[in-house]
Motif scaffolding. Structure first.
Motif, PDB file in Angstrom:
ATOM      1  N   SER A   1      -4.809   0.901   7.216  1.00  0.00           N
ATOM      2  CA  SER A   1      -5.904   0.973   8.175  1.00  0.00           C
ATOM      3  C   SER A   1      -7.102   1.716   7.595  1.00  0.00           C
ATOM      4  O   SER A   1      -8.251   1.275   7.725  1.00  0.00           O
ATOM      5  CB  SER A   1      -5.428   1.676   9.453  1.00  0.00           C
ATOM      6  OG  SER A   1      -6.495   1.866  10.363  1.00  0.00           O
ATOM      7  N   ALA A   2      -6.865   2.848   6.927  1.00  0.00           N
ATOM      8  CA  ALA A   2      -7.957   3.670   6.411  1.00  0.00           C
ATOM      9  C   ALA A   2      -8.775   2.942   5.361  1.00  0.00           C
ATOM     10  O   ALA A   2      -9.988   3.134   5.259  1.00  0.00           O
ATOM     11  CB  ALA A   2      -7.396   4.969   5.828  1.00  0.00           C
TER      12      ALA A   2
ATOM     13  N   CYS B   1       1.001   2.341   7.180  1.00  0.00           N
ATOM     14  CA  CYS B   1       0.068   1.911   8.228  1.00  0.00           C
ATOM     15  C   CYS B   1      -1.231   2.707   8.170  1.00  0.00           C
ATOM     16  O   CYS B   1      -2.321   2.146   8.337  1.00  0.00           O
ATOM     17  CB  CYS B   1       0.715   2.049   9.605  1.00  0.00           C
ATOM     18  SG  CYS B   1       2.071   0.882   9.904  1.00  0.00           S
ATOM     19  N   ARG B   2      -1.105   3.998   7.911  1.00  0.00           N
ATOM     20  CA  ARG B   2      -2.310   4.828   7.829  1.00  0.00           C
ATOM     21  C   ARG B   2      -3.168   4.403   6.633  1.00  0.00           C
ATOM     22  O   ARG B   2      -4.399   4.273   6.737  1.00  0.00           O
ATOM     23  CB  ARG B   2      -1.938   6.304   7.702  1.00  0.00           C
ATOM     24  CG  ARG B   2      -1.349   6.900   8.964  1.00  0.00           C
ATOM     25  CD  ARG B   2      -1.181   8.407   8.862  1.00  0.00           C
ATOM     26  NE  ARG B   2      -0.508   8.942  10.032  1.00  0.00           N
ATOM     27  CZ  ARG B   2      -1.113   9.192  11.191  1.00  0.00           C
ATOM     28  NH1 ARG B   2      -2.412   8.965  11.305  1.00  0.00           N
ATOM     29  NH2 ARG B   2      -0.442   9.687  12.217  1.00  0.00           N
TER      30      ARG B   2
ATOM     31  N   GLU C   1       4.832   5.009   8.506  1.00  0.00           N
ATOM     32  CA  GLU C   1       3.659   5.735   8.977  1.00  0.00           C
ATOM     33  C   GLU C   1       2.619   5.861   7.866  1.00  0.00           C
ATOM     34  O   GLU C   1       1.421   5.623   8.083  1.00  0.00           O
ATOM     35  CB  GLU C   1       4.056   7.122   9.486  1.00  0.00           C
ATOM     36  CG  GLU C   1       2.887   7.945   9.984  1.00  0.00           C
ATOM     37  CD  GLU C   1       3.297   9.320  10.479  1.00  0.00           C
ATOM     38  OE1 GLU C   1       2.400  10.157  10.702  1.00  0.00           O
ATOM     39  OE2 GLU C   1       4.514   9.553  10.650  1.00  0.00           O
ATOM     40  N   SER C   2       3.068   6.215   6.658  1.00  0.00           N
ATOM     41  CA  SER C   2       2.160   6.346   5.525  1.00  0.00           C
ATOM     42  C   SER C   2       1.496   5.018   5.202  1.00  0.00           C
ATOM     43  O   SER C   2       0.282   4.951   4.952  1.00  0.00           O
ATOM     44  CB  SER C   2       2.935   6.861   4.304  1.00  0.00           C
ATOM     45  OG  SER C   2       2.141   6.810   3.134  1.00  0.00           O
TER      46      SER C   2
ATOM     47  N   MET D   1      -3.251   3.011  14.886  1.00  0.00           N
ATOM     48  CA  MET D   1      -3.990   2.680  13.676  1.00  0.00           C
ATOM     49  C   MET D   1      -4.945   1.510  13.879  1.00  0.00           C
ATOM     50  O   MET D   1      -5.722   1.161  12.978  1.00  0.00           O
ATOM     51  CB  MET D   1      -3.019   2.331  12.535  1.00  0.00           C
ATOM     52  CG  MET D   1      -2.072   3.445  12.122  1.00  0.00           C
ATOM     53  SD  MET D   1      -2.927   4.869  11.423  1.00  0.00           S
ATOM     54  CE  MET D   1      -2.724   6.039  12.760  1.00  0.00           C
TER      55      MET D   1
END
Length: 325
Positions: free
Chosen positions: A81-82, A77-78, A74-75, A115
């Motif tokens: 994407s960010a 992918c975030r 999760e970390s 994402m």
């Protein structure tokens, strides 16, 4: 720190989802571009579990490895994407997590949809810390991910418990050569033989090879000459929160500097000239050969000089074009 305190710290990290991700670029040499980024997870900087080795060891011991890896994904992918990072996202996942019977199906795909990351941009990088007991079951699980558009990479080829068998059975799109075989490859003929064999198998298997752990220009020069196209390591970029601008600096400055840092010899250089250059640069183990158009077309190893001098008959003795091709 006691085991109980480490387990308590792990519980706090998982409850607060306080994992942060660093990204290390994987560079395509032929196209001079970033092919992708490997996401590397760290615990909180003020935590005794900041080190990934300690963090994942405690999670495995506590039976919470799958939970930790889900938070790490999760970390990653975030962050990917960010920051609008280029290329593919390489996610480290252990076989035991993939085979976890209670792991919710579709969680990774749902996360990617949130994402805005297409599955075709994601590579599941298998990290093997313990023996894989049921390769067929693992193959079935990976087939499920391939059907959704993911690619597969096998990490640390040559160091795992059954990495060659996994390569044969799973047919990954990528294999990453363990850094042990990259370290000092410029002065180790046996390591060059190993990497050469891997490249032959990769061509037959239609697999892309990634050389990781590159720290020296000499290592990069040898790997480039051997035909390695995808590379990763501190020489090319350290794990960090890389953005697009940082990637452009890498391509414009770091990569050309790494490839050109070594002294070069012309294609028609004599053996005497080559030996003289090695004599003036005692730290060098290889010299790049430069073609008339300025491109790099080969490499000469210091440990091969005696062979060149013996095998090349006069009057062509030492001619780089005749002996080093």
């Amino acid at each position: 720190m006691t085991i109980a305190e480490q387990l308590s710290a792990l519980s706090a990290i998982l409850a607060q989802r306080s994992i942060h991700s660093l990204f290390q670029p994987i560079v395509c040499l032929r196209e001079r571009r970033v092919h992708g980024h490997e996401a590397l997870s760290r615990g909180p900087s003020n935590s005794p579990l900041h080190s990934p080795l300690t963090l994942f060891a405690i999670a495995r011991q506590a039976g919470r490895l799958t939970e930790l890896e889900a938070v790490c994904r999760e970390s990653a992918c975030r962050g990917f994407s960010a920051q609008h990072l280029e290329g593919k996202l390489f996610l480290n996942i252990s076989p035991e997590s993939l085979l976890e019977p209670h792991y919710p199906s579709g969680r990774t795909l749902k996360l990617l949809e949130q994402m805005g990351i297409a599955p075709s941009r994601v590579v599941i990088e298998l990290t093997e810390q313990t023996p894989t007991d049921d390769i067929q079951l693992l193959s079935n699980a990976l087939h499920h991910y391939r059907d959704m558009g993911f690619s597969i990479a096998l990490d640390d080829l040559g160091a795992g418990y059954s990495s060659l068998r996994l390569w044969s059975e799973l047919r990954p799109e990528y294999v990453k050569i363990d850094r042990h075989f990259i370290d000092g490859i410029h002065h180790d003929p046996l390591k060059r033989e190993f990497v050469g064999s891997i490249l032959q198998i990769a061509r037959a298997a239609n697999t892309q090879v990634i050389a990781e752990g590159i720290e020296l220009p000499e290592e990069l020069a040898v790997l480039t000459d051997m035909g390695i196209n995808l590379v990763q390591g501190h020489l090319l970029g350290r794990p960090q929160a890389l953005g697009v601008r940082a990637d452009q600096r890498l391509l414009a400055q770091v990569l050309p500097a790494a490839l050109m840092q070594q002294p070069t010899v012309r294609l028609n250089a004599t053996l005497g000239q080559i030996m003289e250059l090695f004599g003036r640069h005692e730290e060098l183990t290889t010299l790049q050969i430069q073609a008339p158009d300025g491109t790099h077309c080969g490499v000469i190893h210091r440990d091969a000089l005696s062979v060149l001098a013996f095998e090349c008959p006069p009057p062509m003795a030492g001619n780089a074009q005749a002996c080093a091709g």
